[in-house]
Structure formats: C-alpha cells, structure tokens
Write an enzyme that holds these catalytic residues in place. Structure first.
Site, PDB file in Angstrom:
ATOM      1  N   VAL A 186       0.830  -1.214   0.000  1.00  0.00           N
ATOM      2  CA  VAL A 186       0.000   0.000   0.000  1.00  0.00           C
ATOM      3  C   VAL A 186       0.860   1.258   0.000  1.00  0.00           C
ATOM      4  O   VAL A 186       0.353   2.366   0.163  1.00  0.00           O
ATOM      5  CB  VAL A 186      -0.952  -0.010   1.234  1.00  0.00           C
ATOM      6  N   HIS A 192      -4.609  -4.338  -2.454  1.00  0.00           N
ATOM      7  CA  HIS A 192      -5.024  -3.915  -1.110  1.00  0.00           C
ATOM      8  C   HIS A 192      -5.145  -2.397  -0.986  1.00  0.00           C
ATOM      9  O   HIS A 192      -5.036  -1.856   0.111  1.00  0.00           O
ATOM     10  CB  HIS A 192      -4.048  -4.472  -0.059  1.00  0.00           C
ATOM     11  N   ASN A 208      12.359 -14.987  -2.140  1.00  0.00           N
ATOM     12  CA  ASN A 208      12.094 -14.775  -0.710  1.00  0.00           C
ATOM     13  C   ASN A 208      13.232 -15.438   0.076  1.00  0.00           C
ATOM     14  O   ASN A 208      13.567 -16.587  -0.190  1.00  0.00           O
ATOM     15  CB  ASN A 208      10.747 -15.441  -0.345  1.00  0.00           C
TER      16      ASN A 208
HETATM   17  P1  OAD Z   1       4.150 -10.676   5.210  1.00  0.00           P
HETATM   18  O1  OAD Z   1       4.697  -9.858   6.314  1.00  0.00           O
HETATM   19  O2  OAD Z   1       3.101 -11.666   5.544  1.00  0.00           O
HETATM   20  O3  OAD Z   1       5.329 -11.449   4.499  1.00  0.00           O
HETATM   21  C1  OAD Z   1       6.514 -10.799   4.124  1.00  0.00           C
HETATM   22  C2  OAD Z   1       7.385 -11.801   3.408  1.00  0.00           C
HETATM   23  O4  OAD Z   1       8.517 -11.093   2.924  1.00  0.00           O
HETATM   24  C3  OAD Z   1       7.911 -12.932   4.291  1.00  0.00           C
HETATM   25  O5  OAD Z   1       7.685 -14.174   3.633  1.00  0.00           O
HETATM   26  C4  OAD Z   1       9.417 -12.651   4.397  1.00  0.00           C
HETATM   27  O6  OAD Z   1      10.192 -13.849   4.440  1.00  0.00           O
HETATM   28  C5  OAD Z   1       9.670 -11.896   3.115  1.00  0.00           C
HETATM   29  N1  OAD Z   1      10.830 -10.977   3.130  1.00  0.00           N
HETATM   30  C6  OAD Z   1      11.353 -10.302   4.179  1.00  0.00           C
HETATM   31  N2  OAD Z   1      12.374  -9.523   3.756  1.00  0.00           N
HETATM   32  C7  OAD Z   1      12.479  -9.711   2.407  1.00  0.00           C
HETATM   33  C8  OAD Z   1      13.317  -9.179   1.381  1.00  0.00           C
HETATM   34  N3  OAD Z   1      14.254  -8.270   1.653  1.00  0.00           N
HETATM   35  N4  OAD Z   1      13.125  -9.602   0.108  1.00  0.00           N
HETATM   36  C9  OAD Z   1      12.166 -10.510  -0.195  1.00  0.00           C
HETATM   37  N5  OAD Z   1      11.348 -11.033   0.734  1.00  0.00           N
HETATM   38  C10 OAD Z   1      11.487 -10.648   2.009  1.00  0.00           C
HETATM   39  O7  OAD Z   1       3.653  -9.651   4.075  1.00  0.00           O
HETATM   40  P2  OAD Z   1       2.602  -9.895   2.901  1.00  0.00           P
HETATM   41  O8  OAD Z   1       2.730 -11.250   2.337  1.00  0.00           O
HETATM   42  O9  OAD Z   1       2.739  -8.732   1.978  1.00  0.00           O
HETATM   43  O10 OAD Z   1      -2.743  -6.725   4.177  1.00  0.00           O
HETATM   44  O11 OAD Z   1       1.251  -9.770   3.692  1.00  0.00           O
HETATM   45  C11 OAD Z   1       0.038  -9.804   2.991  1.00  0.00           C
HETATM   46  C12 OAD Z   1      -0.950  -8.843   3.596  1.00  0.00           C
HETATM   47  O12 OAD Z   1      -1.055  -9.049   5.011  1.00  0.00           O
HETATM   48  C13 OAD Z   1      -0.554  -7.380   3.492  1.00  0.00           C
HETATM   49  O13 OAD Z   1      -0.876  -6.802   2.244  1.00  0.00           O
HETATM   50  C14 OAD Z   1      -1.365  -6.751   4.589  1.00  0.00           C
HETATM   51  C15 OAD Z   1      -1.157  -7.769   5.685  1.00  0.00           C
HETATM   52  O14 OAD Z   1      -2.141  -7.845   6.642  1.00  0.00           O
HETATM   53  C16 OAD Z   1      -3.457  -5.603   4.282  1.00  0.00           C
HETATM   54  O15 OAD Z   1      -3.009  -4.580   4.760  1.00  0.00           O
HETATM   55  C17 OAD Z   1      -4.845  -5.719   3.770  1.00  0.00           C
END
Ligand code: OAD
Length: 246
Positions: free
Chosen positions: A102, A118, A213
């Site tokens: 976002v 989102h 990831n």
């Molecule tokens: P998460 O916090 O669930 O996951 C983040 C992912 O990024 C994890 O799998 C980490 O291992 C990975 N990660 C961390 N550092 C990284 C890097 N430098 N490069 C690549 N990967 C890395 O975040 P989202 O999957 O985006 O929703 O979460 C989904 C939704 O949950 C978000 O959009 C939000 C949240 O609640 C809303 O706000 C509606």
C-alpha cells in the site's frame, strides 16, 4: 549469489511475465513487514488497526497509526528490488505487476499500471458514501476529517480485514494469472487470500512459478525455482544474467 542457468534460460524465454509482490519487497526500504518475527502483526492487533469495526470503535487510534505509516512511507525511497521490477517491464514483451503493498513505492520506482490489490495508504475516501476525499487529514485539536457531501467518516483507501478486494484489481489479476507464462511471487508470505491463491493459480494455468524470498513460505513447495535471497539482491542479479545472454 549464484543463479541456476536453467532458471535464467527459462526467464529469458518468457513472453508474458507477471509479478506479485508483498511487504518483503519494501523491507529493504526500511518498511516493516507484517508476519516476520519483527513484523507489525507481532506487536500490533490487526483487528484494532485494520478492520472497519476497529476503525468505528477507535477512529483516532486508527488515524494516528495510518498517519504514522504515511510519515514512514514519505521518508523512504524505493530500493533496488523496486527498480529491478520497474526495469522488468521493459525487458519482456508483456509484463504485469500485482502488489499487495500500500506504499506506492513501485510507482515511485517507475512501474506503470500497478494492480493494487489492497489499495494504498496515500489516498482517502468516505467510509459511508465511498467518494474520494482530497481535503486535509491533519486537523487541529485531533479532529477527524469528515466527508463534505454526506458527513461520513473519512478513512484511508486501504483494504481492511473482512473487506472485499477492489473488483477491478481482482478481475485484472485473474486475467493476468490465466495468460502469463512466468509468474514471480516476490516478498510475500502468501498467507492472505485471495492474493495468496494467485501464484498457485498461475501455475495451474501453465505458468512457471519462481519465488523470491529469503524464507520458505506457504507456497514454496509449488515453486519451480526459488531465489532464496532478499529481492533487492536477487532481482538485479537476475537482470544482469539476462543481459549476459543477449
Ligand atoms: P508478510 O509480512 O506476511 O510477508 C513478508 C514476506 O517477505 C515474508 O515471507 C518474508 O520472508 C519476506 N521478506 C522479508 N524480507 C524480504 C526481502 N528483503 N526480500 C524478499 N522477501 C522478504 O507480508 P505480505 O505477504 O505482503 O494486508 O502480507 C500480505 C498482507 O497481510 C498485506 O498486504 C497486509 C497484511 O495484513 C493488508 O493490509 C490488507
């Protein structure tokens, strides 16, 4: 970092590349993720801060949290991962970017036509009549902004838990997963649906699935290839490798 030549060859041959990003892509810009051990949901309650009920029961708290997140976003910049994804748009004959983020950092890095699943925290709209709100949100004496048309409460244009995703963004995403031949899932834990279903659906429709990831996720076992590194490292190296075989 070593990247298998089979992976580079597969990417090189792709005609329609799609990328789904999550909070991990912005981690190297200094924006906290949600589900990592030091992530936002380890310390804060999503029901209080990211739901309509939470907003209705304590709008001041929700506003102050989003203002805080906006301040963070405005003081950060895209990182090498965002820029690599913006460059990918120019490298492949067809390209699509879907994000759960976002923060609008993809757009700041130069990506066009970003599908925002989102919403975003930059814009606001009326909770009641849904009209976009362009007025001032930081009011004196902690007053909260109200819709000039209907008097409804103004809220950030993000999707909260329990809310439907924007119809157009979801329809576009479905179209993308059905048509692409290579799908990157980058920096997402793939735990929040319906976004989390997109990588697996793309694979079911015949695309090769690459996950970027540093950690394993709910969809890692579906991936044809994994780049187990931060996106700001893995993606620029992958782009360099593609140029080497031009
Ligand atoms: P998460 O916090 O669930 O996951 C983040 C992912 O990024 C994890 O799998 C980490 O291992 C990975 N990660 C961390 N550092 C990284 C890097 N430098 N490069 C690549 N990967 C890395 O975040 P989202 O999957 O985006 O929703 O979460 C989904 C939704 O949950 C978000 O959009 C939000 C949240 O609640 C809303 O706000 C509606």
């Amino acid at each position: 970092m070593k990247i298998a030549s089979e992976l580079v060859q597969t990417v090189k041959k792709a005609k329609y590349v799609a990328v789904l990003t999550g909070a991990g892509v912005s981690a190297e810009s200094g924006i906290a993720t949600f589900r990592d051990p030091d992530g936002l949901w380890a310390k804060l309650n999503p029901a209080e801060l990211a739901s309509v009920d939470g907003f209705m029961s304590n709008p001041k708290l929700v506003w102050s949290w989003y203002q805080h997140r906006r301040d963070i976003v405005h003081s950060t910049e895209p990182n090498k991962g965002h820029y690599a994804i913006a460059e990918m748009e120019k490298v492949f004959p067809e390209f699509a970017l879907i994000t759960q983020n976002v923060d609008r950092l993809h757009q700041s890095a130069g990506s066009n036509d970003v599908v925002e699943l989102h919403g975003n925290i930059i814009e606001n709209h009326c909770q009641k009549c849904k009209k976009p709100f362009l007025g001032e949100t930081t009011l004196p004496d902690g007053e909260l902004p109200r819709c000039s048309e209907c008097g409804g409460m103004i809220r950030p244009s993000v999707v909260w838990f329990g809310e439907n995703l924007p119809f157009e963004a979801m329809a576009k995403s479905e179209e993308i997963v059905e048509s692409c031949d290579l799908f990157f899932s980058v920096g997402t834990s793939a735990e929040v649906y319906p976004a989390a279903a997109l990588p697996v659906k793309a694979k079911q429709y015949g695309a090769t699935l690459i996950e970027v990831n540093p950690n394993k996720t709910a969809i890692s076992h579906y991936a044809d290839f994994r780049l187990e590194a931060p996106s700001g490292i893995a993606l620029p190296i992958l782009l360099e490798k593609l140029k080497e075989i031009e």
